[in-house]
Design a protein around this motif. Structure first.
Motif: not given
Length: 478
Positions: A307-317
């Motif tokens: 997730l750090r590599e891909c970048g944060p996205r609102r709604g990730d759980r």
């Protein structure tokens, strides 16, 4: 049974600590105040009146992670794990009883197995019972099916078994243990009675409504169009689907959640592979949100790195976060994820955790209060049928964190039951958002308790729900 009404007047209910009257009209709350005038008359009634005597009125509850089809299937299955079955003799007795009552063409579907009963199962063990009926046994984790030779032969003629998820004996022959095979196994099974399954879904719906639950997040991965269409049987429950194909139109009372990713803990993907799965189009923050199944320390570390590599996205759980070491808290905060956890597993499985979990991990199990203190939103769920679907039990366990033998696991992670309740009042689409409230203009989707809220949250109180209403219509009443 749904009872239509033009409106409802709840007389003397507790709403956020105040005793008031609440009026609904159609699908909305339209008035809140003290001693509201009843409407209707002349021999007709424009609204139903409920005298509540200070009992609490809440928005309909949400279970943020369960599996509806598995809940329906569990109602047609035999339990072969603790507490129903605790040793080999009990396992044999349960399976033989099921075999003796099976109709021609039936299979035995057994669930909730744990190695503490009789060790690891395989086809040889099940063949040795000579049940005379094909049998498949699901591990209580939901990750493993074990088939006897008859069932394995039937399945092997209909679906390929050349996957790495199929365990093999030293001779290279499948030993009956199939990992993460739920969706792949389904086409290989005998045709099921669709009406019987829909009836079971209806009973699941009624059970959830009886607890005050009006919305659920179905966390089953890779759910196909037919399975999603069958969920119409649980209306008027609203279903937030994590496993729906991105291009599939959803039905009435259904919404699309983040894309569910189920990591195989016995065979974790490579880092680059997981990054491509999370963000196949390399869109960064514009990618689709994901809900990642993490039950081990290793899977959580891998997921947070990806997730750090891909970048944060609102709604990730993060689903479960069963083992979440405190040194990962900064990465959880950086990722902006909400953790959807299952505190009641500490009650139902805690004593087995004490016997089998690495001591270094015991203090990291199903954390709550310390995660929130670090800045990570946490929401409760049941993971039914693998956990108890009663939300009131879940809330009380979050406060107590006691195993069935009375041992406290993680005292620092206790949260007041009222705080746990807030988490299941949050929107299905935002398990980390603010809780919903009974207020003017809000949906008339509520549950009426039979007592004040503080009493309802006391240990050992049972289910306190008297009435469940969806869009202004009574859908369950005690």
């Amino acid at each position: 049974m749904t009872i239509p009404a033009a409106g409802i007047l709840f007389r003397e209910v507790e709403v956020r600590g105040r005793i008031v009257d609440v009026r609904t009209r159609g699908p909305r709350v339209v008035e809140i105040g003290e001693r509201l005038d009843p409407r209707g008359g002349g021999g007709t009634r424009s609204e139903d009146l409920f005298e509540c005597g200070g009992a609490a009125l809440l928005p309909g509850l949400h279970d943020h992670h369960l599996h509806l089809h598995a809940m329906a299937a569990a109602r047609q299955s035999v339990a072969v794990g603790p507490p129903a079955v605790t040793d080999r003799d009990g396992l044999v007795a349960a399976l033989r009883a099921a075999a003796s009552s099976a109709a021609p063409g039936d299979w035995i579907r057994a669930v909730d197995y744990h190695e503490s009963v009789a060790g690891p199962l395989d086809r040889d063990f099940l063949d040795g019972l000579r049940l005379g009926v094909p049998v498949r046994v699901q591990h209580r984790s939901g990750a493993l099916w074990v088939l006897d030779s008859a069932a394995l032969h039937h399945v092997g003629q209909r679906i390929p078994l050349d996957s790495e998820d199929v365990e093999r004996d030293p001779a290279g022959v499948p030993n009956g243990r199939l990992w993460r095979f739920d969706s792949r196994l389904r086409p290989g099974l005998p045709a099921t009675d669709g009406r019987r399954h829909r009836d079971a879904l209806g009973r699941v719906r009624d059970t959830l409504l009886s607890h005050g639950i009006t919305g659920v997040t179905d966390a089953t991965p890779d759910t196909d169009a037919a399975a999603i269409a069958e969920l119409a049987a649980v209306r008027p429950l609203h279903v937030h689907v994590l496993g729906a194909p991105a291009d599939l139109p959803l039905g009435r009372g259904q919404s699309r959640g983040p894309r569910k990713l189920l990591l195989r803990d016995h065979d974790l993907p490579a880092f680059d592979e997981l990054c491509r799965t999370i963000d196949p189009g390399a869109l960064g923050p514009r990618r689709a949100p994901v809900a990642v199944h993490c039950v081990t320390r290793e899977s959580l570390v891998l997921t947070l790195a990806a997730l750090r590599e891909c970048g944060p996205r609102r709604g990730d759980r993060i689903e479960h976060a069963s083992v979440a070491p405190a040194d990962l808290d900064p990465l959880l905060v950086e990722a902006g994820v909400t953790v959807v956890t299952q505190p009641d597993f500490l009650r139902t499985r805690g004593d087995q955790y004490l016997a089998s979990v690495d001591p270094d991990d015991l203090g990291c199990l199903y954390r709550w209060a310390t995660l929130e203190s670090a800045g990570v939103p946490v929401a409760a769920s049941s993971d039914a049928p693998y956990g108890d679907p009663d939300p009131w039990t879940v809330l009380r366990t979050a406060a107590a964190r006691r195993t069935e033998a009375g041992v406290v696991l993680g005292a620092d992670d206790r949260v007041p039951a009222s705080r746990a309740l807030d988490s299941i009042l949050r929107p299905l689409a935002g398990p980390g958002a603010a809780p919903r409230a009974v207020e003017v203009g809000a949906p008339a989707t509520v549950c009426l308790l039979d007592r004040p809220l503080a009493d309802a949250l006391e240990p050992g109180g049972g289910s306190p729900v008297r009435l469940t209403v969806v869009d202004g219509a009574v859908v369950w009443s005690r």
